[in-house]
Scaffold this motif. Sequence first.
Motif, PDB file in Angstrom:
ATOM      1  N   ARG A  39       0.815  -1.214   0.000  1.00 48.66           N
ATOM      2  CA  ARG A  39       0.000   0.000   0.000  1.00 48.66           C
ATOM      3  C   ARG A  39       0.852   1.269   0.000  1.00 48.66           C
ATOM      4  O   ARG A  39       0.480   2.271  -0.602  1.00 48.66           O
ATOM      5  CB  ARG A  39      -0.959  -0.014   1.188  1.00 48.66           C
ATOM      6  CG  ARG A  39      -1.969  -1.157   1.116  1.00 48.66           C
ATOM      7  CD  ARG A  39      -2.936  -1.124   2.264  1.00 48.66           C
ATOM      8  NE  ARG A  39      -2.264  -1.330   3.534  1.00 48.66           N
ATOM      9  CZ  ARG A  39      -2.760  -0.954   4.709  1.00 48.66           C
ATOM     10  NH1 ARG A  39      -3.928  -0.331   4.765  1.00 48.66           N
ATOM     11  NH2 ARG A  39      -2.106  -1.202   5.824  1.00 48.66           N
ATOM     12  N   VAL A  53      -2.101   6.318   2.968  1.00 45.99           N
ATOM     13  CA  VAL A  53      -2.584   4.966   3.252  1.00 45.99           C
ATOM     14  C   VAL A  53      -3.698   5.041   4.297  1.00 45.99           C
ATOM     15  O   VAL A  53      -3.581   5.781   5.285  1.00 45.99           O
ATOM     16  CB  VAL A  53      -1.438   4.067   3.747  1.00 45.99           C
ATOM     17  CG1 VAL A  53      -1.971   2.732   4.257  1.00 45.99           C
ATOM     18  CG2 VAL A  53      -0.425   3.837   2.630  1.00 45.99           C
ATOM     19  N   LEU A 224      -6.945   0.794   1.084  1.00 41.44           N
ATOM     20  CA  LEU A 224      -5.700   1.094   0.387  1.00 41.44           C
ATOM     21  C   LEU A 224      -5.249   2.521   0.689  1.00 41.44           C
ATOM     22  O   LEU A 224      -4.193   2.734   1.266  1.00 41.44           O
ATOM     23  CB  LEU A 224      -5.871   0.895  -1.120  1.00 41.44           C
ATOM     24  CG  LEU A 224      -6.235  -0.526  -1.536  1.00 41.44           C
ATOM     25  CD1 LEU A 224      -6.437  -0.606  -3.061  1.00 41.44           C
ATOM     26  CD2 LEU A 224      -5.177  -1.524  -1.092  1.00 41.44           C
ATOM     27  N   TYR A 225      -6.082   3.484   0.309  1.00 38.05           N
ATOM     28  CA  TYR A 225      -5.740   4.874   0.609  1.00 38.05           C
ATOM     29  C   TYR A 225      -6.992   5.725   0.599  1.00 38.05           C
ATOM     30  O   TYR A 225      -8.024   5.363   0.051  1.00 38.05           O
ATOM     31  CB  TYR A 225      -4.707   5.420  -0.396  1.00 38.05           C
ATOM     32  CG  TYR A 225      -5.118   5.368  -1.861  1.00 38.05           C
ATOM     33  CD1 TYR A 225      -6.014   6.277  -2.409  1.00 38.05           C
ATOM     34  CD2 TYR A 225      -4.573   4.395  -2.702  1.00 38.05           C
ATOM     35  CE1 TYR A 225      -6.356   6.229  -3.732  1.00 38.05           C
ATOM     36  CE2 TYR A 225      -4.923   4.341  -4.041  1.00 38.05           C
ATOM     37  CZ  TYR A 225      -5.811   5.255  -4.561  1.00 38.05           C
ATOM     38  OH  TYR A 225      -6.173   5.195  -5.873  1.00 38.05           O
TER      39      TYR A 225
END
Length: 229
Positions: A39, A53, A224-225
Motif C-alpha cells: 500500500r 494509506v 488502500l488509501y
Amino acid sequence: HLIDANSVMHVDLAVRTELGRKLFDDVRVRRAIFHAIDRDGMAVKLMEGAVKVAEGPINPNSPYHNAKVATYPYDLAQSRRLLDEAGWTVGPDGVRQKDGQRFSFVMLNRAGSTDRILLAQVIQAGLQAVGIEVRFETLESAAWTQRWRRGQWEAIVSAWFLPADPGITGLYACKGANNMAGFCDPALDEILERSDKALSFEARMPLLQQAQARLAEEARMLPLYQNVM
C-alpha cells in the motif's frame, strides 16, 4: 490543495461463490493476502504521494475514526508464514495448493477505471510473490455492476463514499444492502445495530470505533488509501 474525501479505495474479498469460500473463509488467509499488498508503494509511487494509506473506512479527520485498529503492513515473509499455517503449500507450478485446490482466483476489473486496474496489477504482483495466482476479467461498467451486485466474484478494487455522519451498517452487516461480499459476523452486526440506535455522539462514537476494530481484526476488506478531492 488536496483534501481527504469521505471515500476510501479498498480491496474486497468475497465468499458468496464456492471458490471464494474455499479460498477466503480462513482469517489467516485474508490477513496473509493483505500483508502481501504494498500500500505504501501505491500511495507514494503509483499515486505520486497525493494520497495517504488508509486503515479503515472512515475519514481519519472524523471524530468517529478509530486509529487503533489492526493493521497489515507490507510483509511478504509474514504473508508466507500465515499461508503455511493455514495449510496452503507451494505446488510444483509455484502456486499454492490445499486439498487439490490451487490458490488461483479472478479479480474483476471495470473497463475505463485506469487507476483501479493499476492498483489491481500491484496486488497481482504482490500475491504472485507469495504463491497466489490472480487473473483479471475486465467488464464494461453495466456488466461489472451486474456481476458485482450478484456477488459472482472473488475480488475487486472499489471505493465507497460515506456521509459526514458516517454509517457502515449497509456495507458490512450480514444483511447490509451493499454487502455484496457475503461475509457475516453476528458480533459485528450487534455493534452496528446498537450504533444505529444511538442518538448522541457520546453513545455512538465508541460503538462505531468498536465496529471499525472488529472489521479490521476480521480482515474482510483492506483499505488502500484515502481518496482526495
